[in-house]
Design a protein around this motif. Structure first.
Motif, mmCIF file in Angstrom:
data_model
loop_
_atom_site.group_PDB
_atom_site.id
_atom_site.type_symbol
_atom_site.label_atom_id
_atom_site.label_comp_id
_atom_site.label_asym_id
_atom_site.label_seq_id
_atom_site.Cartn_x
_atom_site.Cartn_y
_atom_site.Cartn_z
ATOM 1 N N VAL A 56 -3.278 -14.991 19.842
ATOM 2 C CA VAL A 56 -3.479 -13.764 19.774
ATOM 3 C C VAL A 56 -1.972 -12.942 19.832
ATOM 4 O O VAL A 56 -1.775 -11.837 19.165
ATOM 5 N N VAL A 57 -1.096 -13.596 20.596
ATOM 6 C CA VAL A 57 0.063 -12.738 20.969
ATOM 7 C C VAL A 57 0.939 -12.845 19.698
ATOM 8 O O VAL A 57 1.858 -11.888 19.507
ATOM 9 N N MET A 58 0.772 -13.848 18.762
ATOM 10 C CA MET A 58 1.630 -13.745 17.483
ATOM 11 C C MET A 58 1.255 -12.514 16.667
ATOM 12 O O MET A 58 1.961 -12.154 15.759
ATOM 13 N N ASP A 59 0.141 -11.764 16.968
ATOM 14 C CA ASP A 59 0.012 -10.393 16.196
ATOM 15 C C ASP A 59 0.875 -9.547 16.045
ATOM 16 O O ASP A 59 1.272 -8.683 15.356
ATOM 17 N N TYR A 60 1.598 -9.445 17.513
ATOM 18 C CA TYR A 60 2.563 -8.473 17.592
ATOM 19 C C TYR A 60 3.935 -8.809 16.860
ATOM 20 O O TYR A 60 4.720 -7.918 16.560
ATOM 21 N N SER A 61 3.864 -10.125 16.276
ATOM 22 C CA SER A 61 5.177 -10.119 15.391
ATOM 23 C C SER A 61 4.994 -9.369 13.961
ATOM 24 O O SER A 61 5.930 -9.162 13.417
ATOM 25 N N ALA A 62 3.906 -8.536 13.696
ATOM 26 C CA ALA A 62 3.858 -7.852 12.704
ATOM 27 C C ALA A 62 4.847 -6.582 12.764
ATOM 28 O O ALA A 62 5.155 -5.928 11.934
ATOM 29 N N LEU A 63 5.260 -6.223 14.083
ATOM 30 C CA LEU A 63 6.230 -5.147 14.038
ATOM 31 C C LEU A 63 7.547 -5.489 13.671
ATOM 32 O O LEU A 63 8.216 -4.651 13.080
ATOM 33 N N ILE A 64 7.858 -6.747 13.760
ATOM 34 C CA ILE A 64 8.912 -7.258 13.234
ATOM 35 C C ILE A 64 8.948 -7.099 11.614
ATOM 36 O O ILE A 64 10.182 -6.414 11.282
ATOM 37 N N TRP A 65 8.149 -7.491 11.207
ATOM 38 C CA TRP A 65 8.047 -7.472 9.721
ATOM 39 C C TRP A 65 8.098 -6.077 9.072
ATOM 40 O O TRP A 65 8.530 -5.629 8.023
ATOM 41 N N ALA A 66 7.179 -5.225 9.845
ATOM 42 C CA ALA A 66 7.227 -3.742 9.700
ATOM 43 C C ALA A 66 8.483 -3.143 9.480
ATOM 44 O O ALA A 66 9.055 -2.447 8.611
ATOM 45 N N THR A 67 9.240 -3.639 10.618
ATOM 46 C CA THR A 67 10.705 -2.840 10.806
ATOM 47 C C THR A 67 11.565 -3.391 9.623
ATOM 48 O O THR A 67 12.270 -2.621 8.999
ATOM 49 N N VAL A 68 11.526 -4.735 9.318
ATOM 50 C CA VAL A 68 12.219 -5.260 8.218
ATOM 51 C C VAL A 68 11.912 -4.685 6.694
ATOM 52 O O VAL A 68 12.723 -4.316 6.023
ATOM 53 N N TYR A 69 10.443 -4.344 6.567
ATOM 54 C CA TYR A 69 10.176 -3.811 5.155
ATOM 55 C C TYR A 69 10.637 -2.322 5.296
ATOM 56 O O TYR A 69 11.230 -1.913 4.169
ATOM 57 N N ARG A 72 13.346 -0.981 6.540
ATOM 58 C CA ARG A 72 14.628 -1.010 6.343
ATOM 59 C C ARG A 72 14.929 -1.379 4.881
ATOM 60 O O ARG A 72 15.907 -0.702 4.291
ATOM 61 N N THR A 73 14.471 -2.624 4.445
ATOM 62 C CA THR A 73 15.013 -3.106 3.198
ATOM 63 C C THR A 73 14.390 -2.551 2.083
ATOM 64 O O THR A 73 15.030 -2.440 1.003
ATOM 65 N N VAL A 74 12.874 -2.365 2.099
ATOM 66 C CA VAL A 74 12.267 -1.529 1.101
ATOM 67 C C VAL A 74 12.450 -0.138 0.849
ATOM 68 O O VAL A 74 12.618 0.417 -0.031
ATOM 69 N N PHE A 75 12.205 0.692 2.169
ATOM 70 C CA PHE A 75 12.434 1.941 2.054
ATOM 71 C C PHE A 75 13.605 2.339 2.533
ATOM 72 O O PHE A 75 13.762 3.843 2.676
ATOM 73 N N GLY A 76 14.496 1.641 2.971
ATOM 74 C CA GLY A 76 15.902 2.275 3.529
ATOM 75 C C GLY A 76 15.889 3.033 4.364
ATOM 76 O O GLY A 76 16.734 4.188 4.627
ATOM 77 N N ALA A 77 14.858 3.060 5.507
ATOM 78 C CA ALA A 77 14.872 3.778 6.699
ATOM 79 C C ALA A 77 14.888 2.947 7.797
ATOM 80 O O ALA A 77 14.504 1.882 7.938
ATOM 81 N N LEU A 80 2.895 7.328 7.678
ATOM 82 C CA LEU A 80 3.857 7.095 8.868
ATOM 83 C C LEU A 80 4.814 6.045 8.476
ATOM 84 O O LEU A 80 4.464 4.997 7.338
ATOM 85 N N PRO A 81 6.034 5.968 9.306
ATOM 86 C CA PRO A 81 6.749 4.702 9.148
ATOM 87 C C PRO A 81 6.285 3.318 9.178
ATOM 88 O O PRO A 81 5.343 3.557 10.280
ATOM 89 N N LEU A 82 6.289 2.505 8.771
ATOM 90 C CA LEU A 82 5.511 1.281 8.826
ATOM 91 C C LEU A 82 5.568 0.674 10.193
ATOM 92 O O LEU A 82 4.525 0.523 10.880
ATOM 93 N N ILE A 138 0.605 -1.155 -0.105
ATOM 94 C CA ILE A 138 -0.077 0.209 0.087
ATOM 95 C C ILE A 138 0.809 1.215 0.130
ATOM 96 O O ILE A 138 0.550 2.095 -0.825
ATOM 97 N N ARG A 139 1.830 1.250 0.756
ATOM 98 C CA ARG A 139 2.633 2.388 0.822
ATOM 99 C C ARG A 139 3.538 2.623 -0.567
ATOM 100 O O ARG A 139 3.684 3.704 -1.102
ATOM 101 N N LEU A 140 4.057 1.557 -1.272
ATOM 102 C CA LEU A 140 4.461 1.384 -2.448
ATOM 103 C C LEU A 140 3.726 2.335 -3.430
ATOM 104 O O LEU A 140 3.802 2.992 -4.129
ATOM 105 N N ALA A 141 2.252 1.751 -3.250
ATOM 106 C CA ALA A 141 1.335 2.227 -4.273
ATOM 107 C C ALA A 141 1.081 3.613 -4.173
ATOM 108 O O ALA A 141 0.899 4.340 -5.054
ATOM 109 N N GLY A 142 0.993 4.042 -2.833
ATOM 110 C CA GLY A 142 0.706 5.492 -2.527
ATOM 111 C C GLY A 142 1.925 6.169 -2.965
ATOM 112 O O GLY A 142 1.770 7.670 -3.432
ATOM 113 N N ARG A 143 2.949 5.854 -3.165
ATOM 114 C CA ARG A 143 4.095 6.585 -3.649
ATOM 115 C C ARG A 143 4.032 6.765 -5.220
ATOM 116 O O ARG A 143 4.678 7.609 -5.832
ATOM 117 N N GLU A 144 3.283 5.857 -5.831
ATOM 118 C CA GLU A 144 2.994 6.010 -7.278
ATOM 119 C C GLU A 144 1.800 6.820 -7.584
ATOM 120 O O GLU A 144 1.358 6.767 -8.804
#
Length: 324
Positions: A249-262, A264-269, A103-105, A36-42
């Protein structure tokens, strides 16, 4: 006695499989917001994004039900209730999409974790139900975490993005009460399908004003958004067929890990340093509330865990992750 929609959706208890499916669901949701963020930039606008997210889910789910001979699950006598839930949920999806764009992911993801805090406030202030010291303490911790992340006046976080991120938390809290009512009579797939159908219908009203031609690359992004979001919904549903809410439900917080990875790797921040101060407090608050709700539900009725499972199962991605 006929089986309820809730009990019929849970066939076996395989907690490791349930956890794995929930983790995969969080990967798909994080991927969706990255796309969604990539598409928003387009140049894709939020209303257009919401339309394609919802519209693509309808034929995907409808085709799957047709292929498996389960199209009859879409029958319902509560179209009005589905439309009302879709109205609220679509607003929440707009908030999530806007937050992902502005916002940053990791920040947008963490603000989404505030949904349980707003659910407690609604329970106490609107529904006038008793809320004990455990949950009030959790609410205080959670909003302290929000203040640490945003640090008003000291950090360059767009006000519109902050409002969208917190707005998503408010909306998912409201939606959770609507879903609890629907879950008493409706199958999970029924609720998810009609949410997408009515959501696409509502968003189509704005499409003539916001829709535009795109390059093939952008259309591929929009298709990928629809696929990732639909797959995430199906994975959430599958996870709750193999494990209880308290397990997954505790696994939902793993989304923060993937958001941080994306981020850093996709948006360089990298996310702002303040998130590592505030996020643990918000996550701790959500865990306290989840534990307390589960504990109270078990005291009230031995079947409450199934009711909770149905509520989570049909929530969709209008506001996810959504531990209560």
């Amino acid at each position: 006695m006929n089986a309820s929609p809730q009990s019929s959706s849970r066939r076996t208890d395989r907690p490791l499989l349930a956890i794995g499916l929930r983790l995969m669901a969080m990967v798909m949701l994080s991927t969706m917001f990255m796309l969604i963020r990539l598409a928003g930039r387009e140049g894709v606008s939020a209303p257009e994004m919401v339309f394609w997210r919802q519209a693509m889910a309808v034929p995907l789910m409808g085709g799957w039900l047709l292929a498996t001979g389960r199209l009859s699950l879409l029958r319902t006598k509560r179209l009005r209730s589905h439309a009302m839930r879709a109205t609220t949920g679509t607003v929440g999806l707009v908030c999530n999409v806007t937050a992902a764009m502005l916002l940053p992911l990791p920040v947008g993801t963490t603000l989404g974790f505030t949904a349980p805090l707003f659910a407690v406030l609604i329970t106490a202030l609107v529904m006038r139900e008793h809320v004990g010291p455990w949950r009030w303490t959790a609410v205080t911790l959670g909003f302290l975490g929000v203040l640490l992340i945003t640090r008003p006046g000291q950090q360059d976080i767009p006000l519109a993005g902050l409002a969208a991120g917190l707005g998503a938390g408010v909306i998912v809290a409201i939606v959770s009460f609507q879903i609890r009512d629907l879950g008493r009579t409706e199958q999970p797939i029924t609720c998810v399908f009609w949410f997408s159908f009515f959501g696409a219908l509502f968003a189509s009203v704005l499409l003539p004003f916001y829709g535009q031609a795109h390059e093939p690359y952008v259309w591929l992004l929009l298709v990928a958004v629809g696929l990732a979001g639909t797959l995430a919904q199906l994975l959430v549903t599958a996870a709750l067929r193999f494990g209880a809410v308290a397990t997954v439900v505790v696994m939902d917080y793993s989304a923060l890990i993937w958001a941080t990875v994306y981020e850093r790797t996709v948006f360089g921040a990298m996310p702002p340093a303040s998130i590592w101060l505030g996020a643990p407090l918000i996550i701790a608050a959500g865990l306290i509330i989840t534990w307390r709700e589960h504990y109270l539900a078990r005291r009230i009725s031995p079947t409450s865990a199934l009711d909770e499972g149905a509520t989570e199962e049909i929530a969709g991605d209008a506001a996810v992750p959504q531990p209560r």
